[in-house]
Design a protein around this motif. Structure first.
Motif, PDB file in Angstrom:
ATOM      1  N   PHE A   1       0.822  -1.212   0.000  1.00 28.05           N
ATOM      2  CA  PHE A   1       0.000   0.000   0.000  1.00 28.05           C
ATOM      3  C   PHE A   1       0.859   1.266   0.000  1.00 28.05           C
ATOM      4  CE2 PHE A   1      -2.033   3.406   2.446  1.00 28.05           C
ATOM      5  CZ  PHE A   1      -3.222   3.569   1.752  1.00 28.05           C
TER       6      PHE A   1
ATOM      7  N   LYS B   1       1.488   4.196  -2.950  1.00 29.16           N
ATOM      8  CA  LYS B   1       1.262   5.610  -2.631  1.00 29.16           C
ATOM      9  C   LYS B   1       2.520   6.441  -2.888  1.00 29.16           C
ATOM     10  CE  LYS B   1      -2.884   6.009  -0.691  1.00 29.16           C
ATOM     11  NZ  LYS B   1      -3.913   6.820  -1.316  1.00 29.16           N
TER      12      LYS B   1
ATOM     13  N   CYS C   1      -4.347   3.829  -4.001  1.00 27.63           N
ATOM     14  CA  CYS C   1      -4.377   2.435  -3.561  1.00 27.63           C
ATOM     15  C   CYS C   1      -5.405   2.262  -2.443  1.00 27.63           C
ATOM     16  CB  CYS C   1      -2.998   2.001  -3.077  1.00 27.63           C
ATOM     17  SG  CYS C   1      -2.950   0.260  -2.622  1.00 27.63           S
ATOM     18  N   GLU C   2      -6.063   1.137  -2.466  1.00 30.50           N
ATOM     19  CA  GLU C   2      -7.037   0.820  -1.412  1.00 30.50           C
ATOM     20  C   GLU C   2      -6.721  -0.555  -0.840  1.00 30.50           C
ATOM     21  OE1 GLU C   2     -10.849   0.772  -3.299  1.00 30.50           O
ATOM     22  OE2 GLU C   2     -10.692   2.851  -3.989  1.00 30.50           O
TER      23      GLU C   2
ATOM     24  N   HIS D   1      -8.532  -3.791   0.981  1.00 28.96           N
ATOM     25  CA  HIS D   1      -9.817  -4.423   1.261  1.00 28.96           C
ATOM     26  C   HIS D   1      -9.589  -5.717   2.025  1.00 28.96           C
ATOM     27  CE1 HIS D   1     -12.243  -1.879  -1.530  1.00 28.96           C
ATOM     28  NE2 HIS D   1     -11.032  -1.650  -2.022  1.00 28.96           N
TER      29      HIS D   1
ATOM     30  N   HIS E   1      -5.315  -5.757  -2.400  1.00 27.40           N
ATOM     31  CA  HIS E   1      -4.892  -4.390  -2.728  1.00 27.40           C
ATOM     32  C   HIS E   1      -5.432  -3.975  -4.085  1.00 27.40           C
ATOM     33  CE1 HIS E   1      -1.542  -5.559   0.193  1.00 27.40           C
ATOM     34  NE2 HIS E   1      -2.323  -4.708   0.806  1.00 27.40           N
ATOM     35  N   ARG E   2      -5.882  -2.732  -4.145  1.00 28.17           N
ATOM     36  CA  ARG E   2      -6.503  -2.252  -5.372  1.00 28.17           C
ATOM     37  C   ARG E   2      -5.841  -0.964  -5.836  1.00 28.17           C
ATOM     38  NH1 ARG E   2     -12.680   0.183  -5.697  1.00 28.17           N
ATOM     39  NH2 ARG E   2     -12.995  -0.075  -7.942  1.00 28.17           N
TER      40      ARG E   2
END
Ligand SMILES: *[C@@H]1O[C@H](CO)[C@@H](O)[C@H](O)[C@H]1NC(C)=O
Ligand SMILES: *[C@@H]1O[C@H](CO)[C@@H](O)[C@H](O)[C@H]1NC(C)=O
Length: 410
Positions: A45, A49, A55-56, A58, A71-72
């Motif tokens: 993550f 960044k 980035c997300e 979940h 990770h998205r």
């Protein structure tokens, strides 16, 4: 028993020395760019960044209560439209994590390239790795937590993550890119839960692994005949996990390697020992970053399961011993996965010098799978297993082609 353990140790050490003298990688962290050292220690993550991409994180629950971190990268930096982006799911290889797709920075990492090509990129993390070490009630310190091989990753983890992604994005179908064990998990999913074939537009398999009878890695060839005793020994000494993230990674990020010669050799060449080494395509400047994130942990059963298949030359369920096999599978020998039940359009990408996903084994799978649309050899003789994710020219040699193929499915 102890004698066997000694033999195995001896074989491993022997091969460390052997590979070391063949291909020595030397670098010194004292002159290393601090940004490299930072990349070695950041998690997926924070790394994404750092390079200016969104980035997300979940969390996904599996049926058997493991908690996985996904990770998205929802959109790119240059290409930042947010609406109607086609969705792609990336699944990493053995001993690795989602970091595999972003370690090589935005001009080379597959996740970044896909985000810039217009995709909504999701990256899975299999149970047991750095990001997925949680369970509703089991602790990773208990051996119960580690009672899984890649069968469970394919049967529980990947389906749970795909369902989550489809629900979250509202699309009907997604594309899948798997690397190495990330392809094995896919074959397990689509053969044991055929309804998942309908959720995938296309499967892009990098270094596909189903059959492993022709593996060329000297370590694996040396250890595999001992698979059964190895399992007993590991159980006896209570080792449920192999190469967790932390130990080596800490060394890589900070001191890199101990002064003592043998350990130093081991930690430098560990990955290459298993997978082969290609000096041309590996950017040694980035080596601390790679070793900062890999190995990322796996259960011993993942290795045992591959070892069993190396011996049996079959793509089969986990061998639990004849009694339990009969009890659980109804047969004394573990049944084979039904490759002909896979219905997703498949694209296979393989390389001649891949020690783990060998052209022979890929061909064996190719002949049994009914829906292979394309089979592509990476156009470079020396290209090896890890080059699929870490090579300098991976974009030119393989990602560009995958992205071109993917655009046909939008
Ligand atoms: C190797 O990585 C470093 C740091 O990212 C980069 O500056 C350099 O250009 C890379 N070399 C090659 C050959 O790609
Ligand atoms: C394998 O799957 C195919 C296609 O679904 C099916 O026709 C066949 O009976 C299956 N074979 C076994 C052994 O289950």
């Amino acid at each position: 028993m102890l004698f066997k353990l000694c033999i195995i140790k001896f074989i491993i050490i022997f091969h460390v020395i052997y590979v070391h003298t063949e291909n020595t990688i030397d670098y010194d962290l004292r002159d290393t760019d601090p940004s490299i050292i930072e990349d070695a220690t950041l998690d997926t993550f924070t790394l994404i960044k750092k390079y200016g991409f969104p980035c997300e994180i979940h969390r996904v629950y599996t049926e058997d209560k493991y908690i996985l971190e996904v990770h998205r990268v929802p959109y790119g930096k240059r290409n930042s439209t947010r609406q109607n982006r086609p969705v792609v799911f990336l699944q990493h290889g053995l001993l690795s994590s989602s970091a595999e797709f972003v370690l090589m920075r935005p001009d080379k990492g597959l996740a970044y390239l896909l985000a810039e090509a217009g995709y909504d990129v999701w990256m899975g993390n299999a149970r047991g790795n750095t990001y997925s070490r949680h369970h509703a009630f089991l602790k990773p310190t208990s051996s119960e937590f580690w009672k899984f091989s890649w069968h469970e990753i394919g049967h529980y983890d990947v389906p749970a993550m795909i369902d989550y992604v489809i629900k979250e994005t509202g699309v009907q179908k997604i594309q899948y890119i798997g690397f190495s064990q990330g392809t094995t998990a896919f074959w397990v999913m689509t053969s044991t839960r055929p309804e998942y074939n309908d959720k995938i537009l296309a499967m892009h398999a990098m270094a596909p692994i189903a059959y492993v009878g022709n593996i060329r890695s000297p370590v694996i060839r040396a250890v595999a005949p001992f698979t059964n005793s190895l399992e007993r020994i590991l159980k006896l000494i209570g080792a449920n996990e192999i190469l967790p993230n932390g130990m080596i990674n800490k060394l890589a990020g900070e001191k890199l390697c101990l002064e003592e010669a043998l350990t130093q050799v081991l930690c430098k060449n560990l990955l290459f020992l298993f997978c082969g080494f290609n000096a041309e395509q590996l950017n040694t400047t980035m080596l601390p970053v790679v070793l900062g994130h890999t190995p990322a942990g796996a259960s011993t059963r993942q290795f045992i399961h591959f070892g069993q298949m190396y011996k049996s030359k079959k793509f089969a369920f986990f061998d639990q011993g004849w009694f339990r096999n009969k009890w659980n599978y109804g047969t004394f020998k573990p049944p084979s996965y039904n490759i002909s039940a896979i219905r997703t359009p498949i694209f296979l990408h393989y390389a001649d010098n891949d020690w783990l996903s060998t052209p022979k084994d890929v061909d064996k799978f190719f002949k049994e799978a009914k829906t292979v649309v394309g089979k592509y050899r990476v156009p470079l003789d020396k290209f090896n297993h890890l080059d699929f994710v870490f090579a300098n020219d991976a974009k030119k040699l393989i990602y560009d082609r995958i992205i071109r193929i993917m655009s046909q499915f939008i």
